[in-house]
Design a protein around this motif. Sequence first.
Motif, PDB file in Angstrom:
ATOM      1  N   THR A  29     -69.284  53.603  31.880  1.00  0.00           N
ATOM      2  CA  THR A  29     -68.163  52.758  31.458  1.00  0.00           C
ATOM      3  C   THR A  29     -66.918  53.589  31.183  1.00  0.00           C
ATOM      4  N   LEU A  30     -67.095  54.699  30.501  1.00  0.00           N
ATOM      5  CA  LEU A  30     -65.941  55.527  30.159  1.00  0.00           C
ATOM      6  C   LEU A  30     -65.305  56.137  31.402  1.00  0.00           C
ATOM      7  N   ILE A  31     -66.124  56.573  32.345  1.00  0.00           N
ATOM      8  CA  ILE A  31     -65.575  57.151  33.578  1.00  0.00           C
ATOM      9  C   ILE A  31     -64.842  56.086  34.385  1.00  0.00           C
ATOM     10  N   ASN A  32     -65.358  54.878  34.399  1.00  0.00           N
ATOM     11  CA  ASN A  32     -64.655  53.793  35.088  1.00  0.00           C
ATOM     12  C   ASN A  32     -63.338  53.445  34.414  1.00  0.00           C
ATOM     13  N   LEU A  33     -63.335  53.446  33.083  1.00  0.00           N
ATOM     14  CA  LEU A  33     -62.081  53.204  32.373  1.00  0.00           C
ATOM     15  C   LEU A  33     -61.056  54.272  32.732  1.00  0.00           C
ATOM     16  N   PHE A  34     -61.500  55.512  32.777  1.00  0.00           N
ATOM     17  CA  PHE A  34     -60.605  56.603  33.169  1.00  0.00           C
ATOM     18  C   PHE A  34     -60.123  56.432  34.604  1.00  0.00           C
ATOM     19  N   ALA A  35     -61.045  56.091  35.511  1.00  0.00           N
ATOM     20  CA  ALA A  35     -60.683  55.963  36.926  1.00  0.00           C
ATOM     21  C   ALA A  35     -59.613  54.909  37.148  1.00  0.00           C
ATOM     22  N   ASN A  36     -59.589  53.900  36.289  1.00  0.00           N
ATOM     23  CA  ASN A  36     -58.621  52.817  36.438  1.00  0.00           C
ATOM     24  C   ASN A  36     -57.433  52.930  35.489  1.00  0.00           C
ATOM     25  N   SER A  37     -57.330  54.054  34.800  1.00  0.00           N
ATOM     26  CA  SER A  37     -56.212  54.297  33.887  1.00  0.00           C
ATOM     27  C   SER A  37     -55.054  54.933  34.637  1.00  0.00           C
ATOM     28  N   PRO A  38     -53.879  54.965  34.046  1.00  0.00           N
ATOM     29  CA  PRO A  38     -52.759  55.666  34.699  1.00  0.00           C
ATOM     30  C   PRO A  38     -53.081  57.131  35.001  1.00  0.00           C
ATOM     31  N   GLU A  39     -53.772  57.793  34.063  1.00  0.00           N
ATOM     32  CA  GLU A  39     -54.123  59.195  34.287  1.00  0.00           C
ATOM     33  C   GLU A  39     -55.126  59.336  35.432  1.00  0.00           C
ATOM     34  N   GLY A  40     -56.093  58.430  35.477  1.00  0.00           N
ATOM     35  CA  GLY A  40     -57.076  58.468  36.547  1.00  0.00           C
ATOM     36  C   GLY A  40     -56.472  58.143  37.898  1.00  0.00           C
ATOM     37  N   GLN A  41     -55.586  57.154  37.931  1.00  0.00           N
ATOM     38  CA  GLN A  41     -54.945  56.784  39.188  1.00  0.00           C
ATOM     39  C   GLN A  41     -54.079  57.926  39.719  1.00  0.00           C
ATOM     40  N   THR A  42     -53.384  58.611  38.835  1.00  0.00           N
ATOM     41  CA  THR A  42     -52.576  59.756  39.250  1.00  0.00           C
ATOM     42  C   THR A  42     -53.472  60.865  39.788  1.00  0.00           C
ATOM     43  N   TYR A  43     -54.577  61.108  39.116  1.00  0.00           N
ATOM     44  CA  TYR A  43     -55.502  62.147  39.575  1.00  0.00           C
ATOM     45  C   TYR A  43     -56.075  61.803  40.945  1.00  0.00           C
ATOM     46  N   LEU A  44     -56.403  60.537  41.161  1.00  0.00           N
ATOM     47  CA  LEU A  44     -56.989  60.108  42.432  1.00  0.00           C
ATOM     48  C   LEU A  44     -56.016  60.233  43.602  1.00  0.00           C
ATOM     49  N   GLU A  45     -54.736  60.282  43.326  1.00  0.00           N
ATOM     50  CA  GLU A  45     -53.766  60.429  44.413  1.00  0.00           C
ATOM     51  C   GLU A  45     -53.952  61.745  45.165  1.00  0.00           C
ATOM     52  N   THR A  46     -54.425  62.771  44.470  1.00  0.00           N
ATOM     53  CA  THR A  46     -54.615  64.073  45.114  1.00  0.00           C
ATOM     54  C   THR A  46     -56.072  64.507  45.152  1.00  0.00           C
ATOM     55  N   ASN A  47     -56.947  63.737  44.518  1.00  0.00           N
ATOM     56  CA  ASN A  47     -58.366  64.063  44.490  1.00  0.00           C
ATOM     57  C   ASN A  47     -59.161  62.806  44.825  1.00  0.00           C
ATOM     58  N   PRO A  48     -59.758  62.747  45.999  1.00  0.00           N
ATOM     59  CA  PRO A  48     -60.386  61.504  46.454  1.00  0.00           C
ATOM     60  C   PRO A  48     -61.623  61.092  45.682  1.00  0.00           C
ATOM     61  N   GLU A  49     -62.208  62.013  44.928  1.00  0.00           N
ATOM     62  CA  GLU A  49     -63.396  61.683  44.156  1.00  0.00           C
ATOM     63  C   GLU A  49     -63.244  62.228  42.746  1.00  0.00           C
ATOM     64  N   MET A  50     -63.914  61.573  41.806  1.00  0.00           N
ATOM     65  CA  MET A  50     -63.872  62.044  40.429  1.00  0.00           C
ATOM     66  C   MET A  50     -65.129  61.588  39.705  1.00  0.00           C
ATOM     67  N   GLY A  51     -65.358  62.184  38.557  1.00  0.00           N
ATOM     68  CA  GLY A  51     -66.419  61.718  37.678  1.00  0.00           C
ATOM     69  C   GLY A  51     -67.512  62.727  37.404  1.00  0.00           C
TER      70      GLY A  51
END
Length: 237
Positions: A29-51
């Motif tokens: 749940t926490l990783i999903n919250l991060f993935a959909n947060s502004p910080e997570g969305q910014t990170y995903l712009e340059t990193n296709p995977e996270m968690g």
Amino acid sequence: MEDTPFDIHQLDDLDYDAAEPILDDYQDTLINLFANSPEGQTYLETNPEMGAWIAQLIYYGYCYESFTLPKMTKNDVKTVVEGLFPRKVSLLSPEEADDAIPELMAFWQFLKREFKLSNAGSILTYLRQIQPKFKNIMNDSSRFGLAKSFFAMGQQAGFDMTTPEGLEKFQQFYNANIAPKIAAQNSESFGMFGGLLDSLAAEAGASKATSSKVPKEKQKKTRSTKQSRTRNSAKKK
């Protein structure tokens, strides 16, 4: 913190037996919250995977040292990042370490904003300081634990250490070709890797940093990080 139902403190003050049933959901749940947060969305712009690295931080911090995110200090994070990670987390290539600190920094920026964690500032300072050194730390064989050393040895010998079959084949190779040479030199070392197959299947093969990631295209969906967690060493020793 606004409009979030997630209780980041739910592991605080629980012993392992009480926390174990909820640990997976807590991480997911926490990783999903991060993935959909502004910080997570910014990170995903340059990193296709996270968690993966977030899952490792939560899991190893809690299960080995009883650290929880709201109570983690800079020194607690250092214990995990510079102690447990290089000892426990196996990489498929040295370059996989490059993703760790940027992911953890983005995550702690999220925790600082979303949950107002007072410890986040000093932790972020530490992460910025350790970033240039982390790749070397993760790939320093003198820091490897027994399972990670075995995993690395199998990789170097050309075996697929990501599957139980590969682990078993290397164990057979090790017993036939390496163990006798070690035994001739040092009788204590002969049994050093004996009986590791069951634990390695759970620990070395399943603790690869790449095994729990949130692909960008699936960031909105509930994910499972079960493969990222070692099951044979659940309780703090």
